[in-house]
Write an enzyme that holds these catalytic residues in place. Structure first.
Site, mmCIF file in Angstrom:
data_model
loop_
_atom_site.group_PDB
_atom_site.id
_atom_site.type_symbol
_atom_site.label_atom_id
_atom_site.label_comp_id
_atom_site.label_asym_id
_atom_site.label_seq_id
_atom_site.Cartn_x
_atom_site.Cartn_y
_atom_site.Cartn_z
ATOM 1 N N GLY A 33 -14.966 0.891 -6.251
ATOM 2 C CA GLY A 33 -16.428 0.166 -6.472
ATOM 3 C C GLY A 33 -16.629 -0.725 -5.615
ATOM 4 O O GLY A 33 -17.442 -1.135 -5.846
ATOM 5 N N LYS A 42 -11.873 -1.921 2.209
ATOM 6 C CA LYS A 42 -11.863 -2.463 0.580
ATOM 7 C C LYS A 42 -12.971 -4.135 0.971
ATOM 8 O O LYS A 42 -12.453 -4.864 1.391
ATOM 9 C CB LYS A 42 -10.765 -2.403 0.838
ATOM 10 C CG LYS A 42 -10.340 -2.685 -1.003
ATOM 11 C CD LYS A 42 -9.061 -2.852 -1.220
ATOM 12 C CE LYS A 42 -8.540 -3.103 -3.076
ATOM 13 N NZ LYS A 42 -7.660 -2.947 -3.822
ATOM 14 N N ASP A 59 -18.251 -7.414 -7.802
ATOM 15 C CA ASP A 59 -19.524 -7.425 -6.813
ATOM 16 C C ASP A 59 -19.450 -6.551 -5.455
ATOM 17 O O ASP A 59 -20.013 -6.736 -4.295
ATOM 18 C CB ASP A 59 -19.412 -8.590 -6.773
ATOM 19 C CG ASP A 59 -18.201 -9.458 -6.145
ATOM 20 O OD1 ASP A 59 -17.261 -8.005 -6.059
ATOM 21 O OD2 ASP A 59 -18.079 -10.625 -6.117
ATOM 22 N N ARG A 78 -7.628 -0.333 4.718
ATOM 23 C CA ARG A 78 -6.234 0.668 4.708
ATOM 24 C C ARG A 78 -6.511 1.386 5.314
ATOM 25 O O ARG A 78 -7.637 2.786 6.205
ATOM 26 C CB ARG A 78 -6.407 0.765 3.202
ATOM 27 C CG ARG A 78 -6.736 -0.638 2.577
ATOM 28 C CD ARG A 78 -6.274 -0.430 0.915
ATOM 29 N NE ARG A 78 -6.734 0.357 0.442
ATOM 30 C CZ ARG A 78 -6.753 0.277 -0.899
ATOM 31 N NH1 ARG A 78 -5.826 -0.080 -1.714
ATOM 32 N NH2 ARG A 78 -7.866 1.197 -1.846
ATOM 33 N N ASP A 80 -5.742 5.252 -12.004
ATOM 34 C CA ASP A 80 -5.721 5.199 -10.916
ATOM 35 C C ASP A 80 -5.080 4.603 -9.619
ATOM 36 O O ASP A 80 -6.139 4.551 -8.700
ATOM 37 C CB ASP A 80 -7.683 4.879 -11.399
ATOM 38 C CG ASP A 80 -7.490 3.718 -12.316
ATOM 39 O OD1 ASP A 80 -6.134 3.230 -12.574
ATOM 40 O OD2 ASP A 80 -7.457 2.377 -11.370
#
Ligand code: AMP
Ligand code: MG
Length: 504
Positions: free
Chosen positions: A100, A120, A132, A183, A259
């Protein structure tokens, strides 16, 4: 002749990315560019992570660096995408989730294999649901510092190259500012990535994903007569090792949803994590975790549970429930137990395995639970104590003060120290060598919440020196570093009520 890694990519333009994950069929991801971040600036850069990538130091100092790792300019070869996955959150099936707020840019080939680069917080994706797509400076600094600190502690983890900040406002409980953390990992595939295809009963995709992970990250498993069973065994073993490291170093992940579990057995998705301070096995580091599902003591059994969720998803590739269960139990349990024993023996200064070690370790945790000393400080102080001290010696309280003064019940501490010294004597332990070895097993510095918070507060004022100092300190957690002595201290008064939640 191979070039030293740091000169492989002298500039950012030289860093040409591959796109193995993007080559998977379209249903695995959505290709989309990051949303530009206005006026990005570097907040922190990890030289160790840059070296892993083969990126030269001067490339990290270039003005383009912030533009690239804010997502404003694409590296050559980048095919940015957000991946789809599902998962169990707090033990309940949550359905589709997905990246997301993460964009996979592609991967670099290193001597150690592929290393994917993921941003990220670089804007919304089709998997953002109502959120958002951004990450705030606070949580980005925490993930950045934690990733690099855990790597230096020898814990399997994803890495972090940098945090790029901006003045762009982001609303959480209050208004904060946006940041992007870059990352690095050989793969960001999660248990939930497999659960996703299993839930949709899509075995073709399930197999494609398993093949992708094996071919890209675990090629040796191809030699197995049953590569998918071998992959499950591999992740079960590595997850056991990872959690044993967490327990030994006192790390709590905080949100062990499926997840957030890496198929490579890496610590993944740093959010409301914590390092144990005053020892309490029931400690819950995530204030949103009302029932303590992810408390310190629960971590091994939750990891096991999560592996069953993965095993359930892989059943079409691996075999019937009994076979899956045997693979998981047969790899996870011994890996967890032997790694934990090995790490705890090292923390206690024991070189040689002996009968009764597991009981002695249990007693040690019982002692800590009853008295709640600072977990890191206790073991570090123990590393300095001499071995052969006569039980009857009048000097004992003075010699043992750095350890026993951490205990309200000094008599119980004294009794434990007598046992510990007897165990050292049993293996003919030699003080100098043992103390040096213990200092390599018991960090002086971990990322305490208050230490992260102090760096965050300075960064919010535009002073990124705290982030640099904490990173510099935590790169060498086993060294004394007198200049950073303050970071070894338990929380100061102002930090007593610090709370971390899922808000990030
Ligand atoms: P987490 O608990 O942080 O691992 O996130 C769970 C899910 O929520 C994942 O699918 C994330 O990508 C998504 N998510 C969390 N925060 C945000 C955000 N600010 N914007 C978009 N998606 C988010
Ligand atoms: Mg997550």
């Amino acid at each position: 002749m191979a070039q030293p890694p740091f000169t492989r990519y002298p500039t950012l333009e030289a860093l040409h990315l591959g796109s193995a994950f993007a080559q998977l069929p379209a249903q695995f991801h959505t290709r989309l560019a990051p949303t530009p971040l206005p006026e990005p600036h570097p907040v922190g850069i990890s030289p160790d992570a840059a070296a892993l990538l083969g990126l030269a130091p001067q490339a990290c100092e270039h003005p383009e660096f912030a533009q690239v790792f804010a997502g404003n300019r694409l590296l050559p070869g980048a095919e940015p995408l957000a991946a789809v996955y599902s998962g169990h959150q707090f033990g309940v099936w949550a359905g589709q989730l997905g990246d997301g707020r993460a964009h996979l840019l592609g991967e670099v080939e290193t001597d150690a294999g592929p290393l994917e680069i993921q941003l990220k917080g670089a804007g919304p994706t089709p998997y953002s649901r109502f959120a958002d797509g951004r990450a705030v400076l606070r949580s980005s600094i925490r993930e950045f510092l934690a990733s690099e600190a855990m790597a230096a502690l020898g814990v399997p983890t994803t890495r972090a190259l940098c945090v790029i900040g901006s003045d762009a406002p982001v609303q959480r409980e209050t208004w904060e500012t946006a940041a992007v953390v870059t990352r690095l990992a050989p793969s960001f595939v999660r248990f939930g990535s497999f659960e996703h295809w299993h839930a949709l009963d899509r075995q073709v995709e399930l197999r494609l994903l398993a093949d992708h992970v094996i071919d890209r990250c675990r090629p040796a498993l191809r030699e197995s007569s049953q590569p998918y069973a071998a992959l499950l065994g591999d992740v079960a073993r590595r997850t056991g090792e990872m959690v044993a490291h967490w327990q030994a170093v006192g790390f709590m992940h905080g949100v062990m949803n499926t997840d957030n579990m890496s198929i490579l057995g890496l610590t993944l998705d740093y959010g409301p994590f914590g390092f144990m301070e005053a020892f309490d096995a029931g400690h819950i580091c995530n204030h949103s975790d009302h029932y303590g599902r992810y408390s310190y003591r629960a971590q091994p059994r939750v990891a096991h549970w999560n592996l069953y969720a993965l095993g359930d998803a892989l059943m079409p590739l691996v075999g019937p429930p009994q076979a899956v269960r045997e693979i998981i139990d047969g790899h996870f349990i011994p890996a967890l137990e032997t790694t934990f024993l090995r790490l705890m023996r090292a923390k206690l200064g024991l070189r040689i395995a002996a009968d009764g070690d597991a009981e002695f370790i249990d007693q040690t945790f019982g002692l800590l639970q009853a008295n709640r000393p600072d977990y890191t400080t206790f073991f570090r102080a123990l590393s300095h104590l001499p071995g052969g001290v006569e039980t009857a010696s009048a000097e004992r309280p003075r010699i043992d003060a750095p350890v026993r003064d951490q205990f309200a019940d000094r008599a119980r501490c004294d009794a434990w120290l007598v046992q510990w010294r007897a165990r050292l004597a049993q293996e003919g332990s030699v003080d100098g060598d043992r103390q040096a070895a213990m200092r390599l097993a018991n960090p002086k510095y971990v990322l305490r919440n208050w230490v992260a918070e102090s760096a965050i507060r300075r960064a919010r004022e535009g002073d990124f020196g705290g982030v640099a100092e904490v990173l510099d300190c935590l790169r060498r957690p086993f060294e004394e570093q007198p200049e950073y002595e303050r970071y070894a201290a338990p929380p100061p008064d102002w930090a007593a009520g610090l709370a971390v939640s899922c808000s990030s």
